[in-house]
Design an enzyme around this catalytic site. Structure first.
Site, mmCIF file in Angstrom:
data_model
loop_
_atom_site.group_PDB
_atom_site.id
_atom_site.type_symbol
_atom_site.label_atom_id
_atom_site.label_comp_id
_atom_site.label_asym_id
_atom_site.label_seq_id
_atom_site.Cartn_x
_atom_site.Cartn_y
_atom_site.Cartn_z
ATOM 1 C CD GLU A 123 -4.953 7.742 30.595
ATOM 2 O OE1 GLU A 123 -5.663 8.636 31.343
ATOM 3 O OE2 GLU A 123 -5.208 6.428 31.134
ATOM 4 C CG ASP A 152 -8.368 4.328 34.143
ATOM 5 O OD1 ASP A 152 -7.270 3.980 33.543
ATOM 6 O OD2 ASP A 152 -8.490 5.108 35.120
ATOM 7 C CG HIS A 159 -10.403 8.109 33.435
ATOM 8 N ND1 HIS A 159 -9.947 9.792 33.357
ATOM 9 C CD2 HIS A 159 -9.241 7.735 33.263
ATOM 10 C CE1 HIS A 159 -8.748 9.879 33.344
ATOM 11 N NE2 HIS A 159 -8.022 8.562 33.251
ATOM 12 C CG PHE A 163 -3.671 -5.429 29.299
ATOM 13 C CD1 PHE A 163 -4.720 -5.082 30.397
ATOM 14 C CD2 PHE A 163 -4.210 -5.971 28.278
ATOM 15 C CE1 PHE A 163 -5.951 -5.453 30.486
ATOM 16 C CE2 PHE A 163 -5.529 -6.529 28.448
ATOM 17 C CZ PHE A 163 -6.247 -6.418 29.332
ATOM 18 N NE ARG A 164 -0.649 -0.962 35.625
ATOM 19 C CZ ARG A 164 -1.117 0.328 35.762
ATOM 20 N NH1 ARG A 164 -0.591 1.064 34.972
ATOM 21 N NH2 ARG A 164 -1.971 0.484 36.727
HETATM 22 N N1 NCD Z 1 -6.313 5.853 36.623
HETATM 23 C C1 NCD Z 1 -5.450 5.732 37.438
HETATM 24 O O1 NCD Z 1 -5.501 5.963 38.704
HETATM 25 N N2 NCD Z 1 -4.390 5.085 37.089
HETATM 26 C C2 NCD Z 1 -3.918 4.879 35.644
HETATM 27 C C3 NCD Z 1 -3.574 6.003 35.167
HETATM 28 C C4 NCD Z 1 -4.679 6.704 34.359
HETATM 29 O O2 NCD Z 1 -5.567 6.374 33.869
HETATM 30 O O3 NCD Z 1 -4.753 7.747 34.977
HETATM 31 C C5 NCD Z 1 -2.717 3.626 36.003
HETATM 32 O O4 NCD Z 1 -1.983 3.651 34.827
HETATM 33 O O5 NCD Z 1 -2.476 3.289 36.994
HETATM 34 ZN ZN ZN Z 2 -5.979 8.708 33.232
HETATM 35 ZN ZN ZN Z 3 -6.011 5.260 32.185
#
Ligand code: NCD
Ligand code: ZN
Ligand code: ZN
Length: 431
Positions: free
Chosen positions: A138, A293, A225, A57-58
């Site tokens: 993660e 993810d 994932h 959620f950044r």
């Molecule tokens: N999965 C992705 O490609 N990106 C994720 C990081 C992650 O889950 O590895 C992200 O935070 O942008």
């Molecule tokens: Zn990841």
């Molecule tokens: Zn991730």
């Protein structure tokens, strides 16, 4: 409130009473009490809200891509009632102070949430494990968004610390030593290059390493994932649990001509045979969890060459809708949908009040009409990013989503109730 005549995941048709925040009764027939609200759900499916154990959620740091308000609305509109946020924010969630800082943002959440702790060489395990973490993870065994990849020794240390604190570990399992150097010469406008670069062998090797470290410390390790049948099978062989994403279940390298850099993520999309084999493992019970993810990036950030585009795609609003279409089409049972989206994450991550429609559990519920399909459109979704890799596909979206007894999303009006998410590991911290 009484929900009458709802079809549950196992096919039973039941009346469900909600009292306060909890499910009070699930019976063949219940009589409405004086003044009780009644919802007639004849012909509709009632499911436990999805627990998405993997979202980004950044905030803090990248609120232009997503924030807790937009991300959690996307969750509620997609039938997700609990989300677990990952640590690759700015600052990264690797110290107690960073957890506290993120917790202040998370109070804006429309749905319940957990906060994960992360590992970098300068993490502070003492203060980190002092906070109510959902999990450690993660844990990045290779760089992804945020460049938090760590080496083997630090991984071993981190699992030991988590085991001592009785906190589960989730792992981003790729081994960069097994990425394809050859692929690096591919051109910047070859969207398939990313899939060629981050190989299936890299995933399998990292899952196997995670299995060895989990065994050494006798602790629960979950693979995030997982994108290949080889990775899923290696996890199962090592006694690890695993999750898969909707994009690895519903998209493959065949879609990259169209998706271009909007299909770049880690681990990358795989070939169509692997996608099918992954779906088989979802249907047959080998895969434990579907987690999204959800990793939004702005459209303009993605509109660059394949080697420069950020990795990640959004998914929190479309996961359950896509799975429900698969269920309506008979490709997956509704019971599997319930298990991989709710019952299993609740059981594996120790959320005894969530994940099933049973008396005493939280009334986290989603009502859907499987005969009502809608085309997925990025601009209709609630993420800040405004796009989806599933553009044009069909989804069965919630008529409403309920969190602990209150409807938080009304589909017909596309309206949200006031924000009332809680930290599932520290409910007393709610604002
Ligand atoms: N999965 C992705 O490609 N990106 C994720 C990081 C992650 O889950 O590895 C992200 O935070 O942008
Ligand atoms: Zn990841
Ligand atoms: Zn991730």
């Amino acid at each position: 409130m009484l929900i009458r005549n709802a079809t549950l995941a196992d096919g039973r048709v039941r009346d469900v009473r909600v009292a306060g925040e909890r499910i009070a009764a699930v019976e063949e027939e219940l009589t409405a009490e004086a003044g009780e609200d009644v919802i007639v759900a004849t012909g509709k499916r009632l499911l436990p809200g999805m627990i998405d154990t993997h979202v980004h959620f950044r905030q803090p740091g990248f609120g232009h891509k997503e924030d807790w308000t937009s991300g959690s609305k996307a969750a509620a509109a997609g039938g997700v009632t609990t989300v677990v946020d990952q640590p690759n924010t700015d600052p990264p969630t690797t110290t107690g102070d960073a957890v506290d800082g993120k917790a202040a943002f998370a109070r804006a959440s429309a749905v319940d949430y957990g906060l994960n702790g992360g590992v970098t060489p300068d993490w502070d395990p003492d203060s980190l494990f002092d906070r109510p973490l959902f999990a450690l993870g993660e844990v990045f065994l290779a760089d992804s968004t945020g460049d938090m990849g760590i080496d083997a020794d630090l991984f071993d240390d981190a699992v030991a610390r988590a085991a001592a604190a009785d906190v589960p570990v989730t792992v981003h399992a790729e081994d960069a030593d097994l990425f394809s150097e050859d692929a690096l010469s591919r051109s910047d406008d070859d969207a398939d290059a990313w899939s060629a670069y981050r190989t299936p062998a890299a995933e399998r090797a990292a899952v196997e390493r995670a299995g060895e470290v989990a065994a050494d410390h006798d602790t629960a390790v979950h693979i995030a994932h997982t994108s290949t049948p080889e990775g899923v099978d290696a996890a199962a062989d090592a006694g690890l649990t695993c999750e898969v994403t909707p994009h690895h279940l519903f998209l493959s390298r065949d879609d990259l001509d169209e998706l271009r850099t909007f299909g770049r993520m880690n681990p990358p999309l795989r070939d169509e045979d692997r996608r099918e084999a992954l779906f088989e493992r979802l249907a047959d019970g080998t895969i434990d969890i579907v987690a999204t993810d959800h990793a939004p990036h702005r459209r303009e950030e993605k509109t660059v060459g394949i080697w420069d585009a950020p990795s990640g795609v959004p998914g929190v609003e479309t996961a359950l809708p896509l799975l429900l279409v698969a269920a309506a089409d008979g490709r997956l049972s509704y019971e599997r949908v319930r298990d991989v989206t709710a019952a299993n994450p609740a059981a594996l991550f120790d959320l005894p009040s969530k994940g099933r429609i049973e008396p005493g559990r939280d009334a986290d519920l989603v009502l859907v009409d499987p005969s009502e399909r809608r085309h997925i459109r990025g601009l209709d979704l609630h993420s800040k990013c405004g796009w989806t890799p599933f553009e044009g596909r069909e989804g069965v979206f919630p008529e409403w989503t309920m969190l602990r007894g209150g409807v938080v999303y009304h589909g017909a009006a596309d309206a949200f109730a006031e924000t009332r998410g809680r930290n599932v590991r520290a409910p007393e911290d709610a604002a």
